[in-house]
Design an enzyme around this catalytic site. Structure first.
Site, PDB file in Angstrom:
ATOM      1  N   GLY A  17       0.821  -1.213   0.000  1.00  0.00           N
ATOM      2  CA  GLY A  17       0.000   0.000   0.000  1.00  0.00           C
ATOM      3  C   GLY A  17       0.851   1.259   0.000  1.00  0.00           C
ATOM      4  N   HIS A  18       1.972   1.232  -0.735  1.00  0.00           N
ATOM      5  CA  HIS A  18       2.924   2.342  -0.641  1.00  0.00           C
ATOM      6  C   HIS A  18       2.466   3.603  -1.365  1.00  0.00           C
ATOM      7  CE1 HIS A  18       3.885   0.882  -4.633  1.00  0.00           C
ATOM      8  NE2 HIS A  18       4.603   1.971  -4.845  1.00  0.00           N
ATOM      9  N   GLY A  23       1.225   4.509   3.510  1.00  0.00           N
ATOM     10  CA  GLY A  23       2.345   3.852   2.839  1.00  0.00           C
ATOM     11  C   GLY A  23       3.440   4.838   2.452  1.00  0.00           C
ATOM     12  N   GLY A 112      -4.821  -1.593  11.811  1.00  0.00           N
ATOM     13  CA  GLY A 112      -6.268  -1.566  12.038  1.00  0.00           C
ATOM     14  C   GLY A 112      -6.742  -0.123  11.992  1.00  0.00           C
ATOM     15  N   SER A 113      -7.759   0.190  12.788  1.00  0.00           N
ATOM     16  CA  SER A 113      -8.297   1.550  12.813  1.00  0.00           C
ATOM     17  C   SER A 113      -9.166   1.702  14.057  1.00  0.00           C
ATOM     18  CB  SER A 113      -9.146   1.777  11.569  1.00  0.00           C
ATOM     19  OG  SER A 113      -9.919   2.941  11.728  1.00  0.00           O
ATOM     20  N   SER A 114      -9.193   2.922  14.595  1.00  0.00           N
ATOM     21  CA  SER A 114      -9.947   3.118  15.843  1.00  0.00           C
ATOM     22  C   SER A 114     -11.454   2.943  15.656  1.00  0.00           C
ATOM     23  CB  SER A 114      -9.660   4.504  16.422  1.00  0.00           C
ATOM     24  OG  SER A 114     -10.079   5.509  15.519  1.00  0.00           O
ATOM     25  N   CYS A 115     -11.935   2.943  14.400  1.00  0.00           N
ATOM     26  CA  CYS A 115     -13.383   2.802  14.196  1.00  0.00           C
ATOM     27  C   CYS A 115     -13.860   1.377  14.415  1.00  0.00           C
ATOM     28  CB  CYS A 115     -13.780   3.286  12.807  1.00  0.00           C
ATOM     29  SG  CYS A 115     -13.235   2.171  11.524  1.00  0.00           S
ATOM     30  N   TYR A 142     -16.310  -1.710   7.055  1.00  0.00           N
ATOM     31  CA  TYR A 142     -14.854  -1.534   7.151  1.00  0.00           C
ATOM     32  C   TYR A 142     -14.358  -2.104   8.486  1.00  0.00           C
ATOM     33  CZ  TYR A 142     -10.456   1.133   7.466  1.00  0.00           C
ATOM     34  OH  TYR A 142      -9.143   1.524   7.583  1.00  0.00           O
ATOM     35  N   LYS A 146     -11.569  -5.006   9.242  1.00  0.00           N
ATOM     36  CA  LYS A 146     -10.345  -4.732  10.010  1.00  0.00           C
ATOM     37  C   LYS A 146     -10.266  -5.640  11.241  1.00  0.00           C
ATOM     38  CE  LYS A 146      -7.994  -1.662   7.761  1.00  0.00           C
ATOM     39  NZ  LYS A 146      -6.610  -1.924   7.355  1.00  0.00           N
ATOM     40  N   ASN A 171      -7.722   8.672  14.026  1.00  0.00           N
ATOM     41  CA  ASN A 171      -7.916   9.349  12.727  1.00  0.00           C
ATOM     42  C   ASN A 171      -6.608  10.005  12.259  1.00  0.00           C
ATOM     43  OD1 ASN A 171     -10.657   8.889  13.594  1.00  0.00           O
ATOM     44  ND2 ASN A 171     -11.293  10.420  12.090  1.00  0.00           N
ATOM     45  N   LEU A 172      -6.268   9.758  10.992  1.00  0.00           N
ATOM     46  CA  LEU A 172      -4.981  10.213  10.448  1.00  0.00           C
ATOM     47  C   LEU A 172      -5.186  11.351   9.454  1.00  0.00           C
ATOM     48  CD1 LEU A 172      -3.609   6.663   9.673  1.00  0.00           C
ATOM     49  CD2 LEU A 172      -2.955   8.117  11.612  1.00  0.00           C
ATOM     50  N   HIS A 185     -11.510  11.896   4.179  1.00  0.00           N
ATOM     51  CA  HIS A 185     -11.766  12.084   5.600  1.00  0.00           C
ATOM     52  C   HIS A 185     -11.870  13.579   5.893  1.00  0.00           C
ATOM     53  CE1 HIS A 185     -10.060   7.958   5.718  1.00  0.00           C
ATOM     54  NE2 HIS A 185     -11.016   7.804   6.611  1.00  0.00           N
ATOM     55  N   TRP A 208     -19.997  19.167   7.419  1.00  0.00           N
ATOM     56  CA  TRP A 208     -21.011  18.122   7.571  1.00  0.00           C
ATOM     57  C   TRP A 208     -21.329  17.883   9.044  1.00  0.00           C
ATOM     58  CZ3 TRP A 208     -18.788  13.647   4.040  1.00  0.00           C
ATOM     59  CH2 TRP A 208     -18.791  14.086   2.708  1.00  0.00           C
ATOM     60  N   ARG A 215     -12.984  14.099  17.748  1.00  0.00           N
ATOM     61  CA  ARG A 215     -12.040  13.200  17.073  1.00  0.00           C
ATOM     62  C   ARG A 215     -10.622  13.514  17.552  1.00  0.00           C
ATOM     63  NH1 ARG A 215     -16.144  11.246  15.935  1.00  0.00           N
ATOM     64  NH2 ARG A 215     -16.978  10.556  13.924  1.00  0.00           N
TER      65      ARG A 215
HETATM   66  O1  GFB Z   1     -13.160  11.837   8.924  1.00  0.00           O
HETATM   67  P1  GFB Z   1     -14.546  11.323   8.782  1.00  0.00           P
HETATM   68  O2  GFB Z   1     -15.077  11.151   7.429  1.00  0.00           O
HETATM   69  O3  GFB Z   1     -14.608   9.925   9.493  1.00  0.00           O
HETATM   70  O4  GFB Z   1     -15.540  12.289   9.577  1.00  0.00           O
HETATM   71  P2  GFB Z   1     -15.059   9.270  10.872  1.00  0.00           P
HETATM   72  C1  GFB Z   1     -15.305  12.757  10.866  1.00  0.00           C
HETATM   73  C2  GFB Z   1     -16.361  13.763  11.284  1.00  0.00           C
HETATM   74  O5  GFB Z   1     -16.174  14.947  10.509  1.00  0.00           O
HETATM   75  C3  GFB Z   1     -17.803  13.331  11.081  1.00  0.00           C
HETATM   76  C4  GFB Z   1     -17.432  15.395  10.032  1.00  0.00           C
HETATM   77  O6  GFB Z   1     -18.565  13.765  12.185  1.00  0.00           O
HETATM   78  C5  GFB Z   1     -18.209  14.102   9.818  1.00  0.00           C
HETATM   79  O7  GFB Z   1     -19.600  14.357   9.745  1.00  0.00           O
HETATM   80  N1  GFB Z   1     -17.256  16.211   8.806  1.00  0.00           N
HETATM   81  C6  GFB Z   1     -17.542  17.528   8.699  1.00  0.00           C
HETATM   82  C7  GFB Z   1     -16.794  15.790   7.606  1.00  0.00           C
HETATM   83  N2  GFB Z   1     -17.335  17.954   7.437  1.00  0.00           N
HETATM   84  C8  GFB Z   1     -16.854  16.892   6.731  1.00  0.00           C
HETATM   85  C9  GFB Z   1     -16.457  16.727   5.376  1.00  0.00           C
HETATM   86  O8  GFB Z   1     -16.500  17.627   4.541  1.00  0.00           O
HETATM   87  N3  GFB Z   1     -16.005  15.478   5.022  1.00  0.00           N
HETATM   88  C10 GFB Z   1     -15.933  14.438   5.920  1.00  0.00           C
HETATM   89  N4  GFB Z   1     -15.473  13.254   5.505  1.00  0.00           N
HETATM   90  N5  GFB Z   1     -16.349  14.577   7.201  1.00  0.00           N
HETATM   91  C11 GFB Z   1     -14.142   7.257   9.639  1.00  0.00           C
HETATM   92  C12 GFB Z   1     -14.604   5.911   9.178  1.00  0.00           C
HETATM   93  O9  GFB Z   1     -15.069   7.764  10.487  1.00  0.00           O
HETATM   94  O10 GFB Z   1     -12.944   7.190  10.369  1.00  0.00           O
HETATM   95  C13 GFB Z   1     -13.530   5.173   8.505  1.00  0.00           C
HETATM   96  O11 GFB Z   1     -15.731   6.072   8.347  1.00  0.00           O
HETATM   97  C14 GFB Z   1     -12.182   5.295   9.188  1.00  0.00           C
HETATM   98  O12 GFB Z   1     -13.925   3.854   8.429  1.00  0.00           O
HETATM   99  C15 GFB Z   1     -11.876   6.687   9.666  1.00  0.00           C
HETATM  100  O13 GFB Z   1     -12.116   4.428  10.267  1.00  0.00           O
HETATM  101  C16 GFB Z   1     -10.645   6.779  10.527  1.00  0.00           C
HETATM  102  O14 GFB Z   1     -14.050   9.576  11.932  1.00  0.00           O
HETATM  103  O15 GFB Z   1     -16.458   9.607  11.266  1.00  0.00           O
END
Ligand code: GFB
Length: 319
Positions: A17-18, A23, A112-115, A142, A146, A171-172, A185, A208, A215
């Site tokens: 996954g580089h 990666g 893995g992942s914290s989710c 997902y 994991k 979260n990264l 993300h 959103w 987080r």
């Molecule tokens: O980072 P994110 O998509 O993943 O969203 P999760 C984190 C929070 O940010 C949520 C809010 O509450 C979203 O509603 N958010 C606000 C947004 N604006 C935005 C935007 O424009 N885009 C996105 N993406 N979010 C993921 C898992 O969960 O965490 C994956 O779905 C993975 O599987 C990852 O494990 C680390 O933290 O909610």
């Protein structure tokens, strides 16, 4: 049990996954180690195809594997493509972990992942919380994949004494992130949206959800550093939490991103979009006891991520 520290020196290290964010950070970090790096693009090795994976391992004989290949995405992508997230991740994990064992790999580190923890796990989340309650529905597919991956590593340890370990990053974000606003993300999404809002002279930035979820964010180069540290110093069945201790609400994060990007408009929350899990702060007592700590403060990491965004999207504005 394997002796620690595990000697990395002179080893052939395969980063699966580089081309992903993790990666790439692993390659940057491992470039400072006296190892021989192995990588394989998708055109050369499709990790979802078992025979291909076993043949590649038999031919290339890596001694160490970091499994950073995965189908990943933000909250909306996870909820929209459940088959892809479940199936591709299961295939990648089973094929790679099994091939590593068959090829006599000395050490494997699975990400893995914290989710994967239960939606309402007690906070901060200890490793023991795994499989103690229902998952967050937006990313359960997902998460199931994991969980299967880290259980497979644990099973190889138990049945065959393999030195396969798992780590659980929070979260990264950082250079090499996916900047596509629909599948990314939150950090990458907000950086891009704030940058575009600034460029267009807009008054508001859409965020959103309600802005209230909390987080914890870890800069990806810090994760890569933790992975190299743990290859040397960790060899247990428990999938180890890797966090930064830097927890913010999504609203606070959005304000920080705006400050870094230089967008001065207001935030507009869209509660029709999912919040996801309310909080997932990791308890890192075990990692702390081993002596590793994240180095990058959130604001500095965001500035570096924004610089990377500008660089990586310079010639590809539609990325
Ligand atoms: O980072 P994110 O998509 O993943 O969203 P999760 C984190 C929070 O940010 C949520 C809010 O509450 C979203 O509603 N958010 C606000 C947004 N604006 C935005 C935007 O424009 N885009 C996105 N993406 N979010 C993921 C898992 O969960 O965490 C994956 O779905 C993975 O599987 C990852 O494990 C680390 O933290 O909610």
């Amino acid at each position: 049990m394997p002796r620690l520290p595990f000697p990395l020196e002179g080893k052939r290290v395969f980063v699966a996954g580089h081309r992903g964010m993790v990666g790439k950070a692993l390659l940057r970090r491992l470039a400072r180690e006296p190892v021989e790096l192995l990588t394989a693009g998708r055109e050369e090795l499709d990790l979802t195809r078992q025979a291909e994976v076993e043949a590649w391992f038999a031919h290339n004989r890596p001694q160490v594997v970091i499994l950073a290949a995965a189908k990943v995405g933000g909250i909306l992508a996870n909820a929209t493509y459940p088959v892809d997230f479940l199936e591709q991740n299961l295939l990648i994990e089973v094929n790679t972990i099994r091939a590593a064992f068959l090829a006599g790999v000395e050490k494997l580190l699975f990400l893995g992942s914290s989710c994967i923890y239960p939606k309402f796990a007690p906070q901060p989340i200890r490793e023991e919380a795994l499989l103690t309650g229902p998952l967050e529905p937006t990313n359960q597919w997902y998460a199931i994949a994991k969980i299967a991956g880290l259980e497979l590593c644990a099973a190889y340890r138990r049945q065959h004494g393999a030195d396969f370990v798992s780590v659980m990053p929070t979260n990264l974000y950082g250079p090499g992130d996916n900047w596509d606003p629909l599948s990314s993300h939150v950090v990458a999404a907000l950086i891009r949206k704030a940058h575009e809002a600034k460029e267009r002279g807009e008054r508001a930035l859409e965020v959103w959800g309600t802005g209230t979820p909390l987080r914890e964010f870890l800069f990806v180069d810090d994760l890569a550093d933790a992975c190299v540290f743990l290859l040397r110093h960790y060899s247990e069945e428990v999938a180890l939490n890797v966090g930064s201790g830097q927890e913010v609400s999504i609203a606070e994060l959005a304000r920080l991103v705006c400050a870094v990007v230089g967008f001065e408009g207001e935030l507009r929350f869209d509660p029709s979009k999912p919040d996801g899990t309310p909080r997932k702060r990791l308890d890192t007592s075990r990692l702390d006891a081993l002596g590793w700590r994240a180095a990058t403060p959130l604001r500095e990491g965001l500035a570096r991520a924004y610089a990377a965004f500008l660089e990586e999207t310079r010639d590809r504005p539609s990325l």
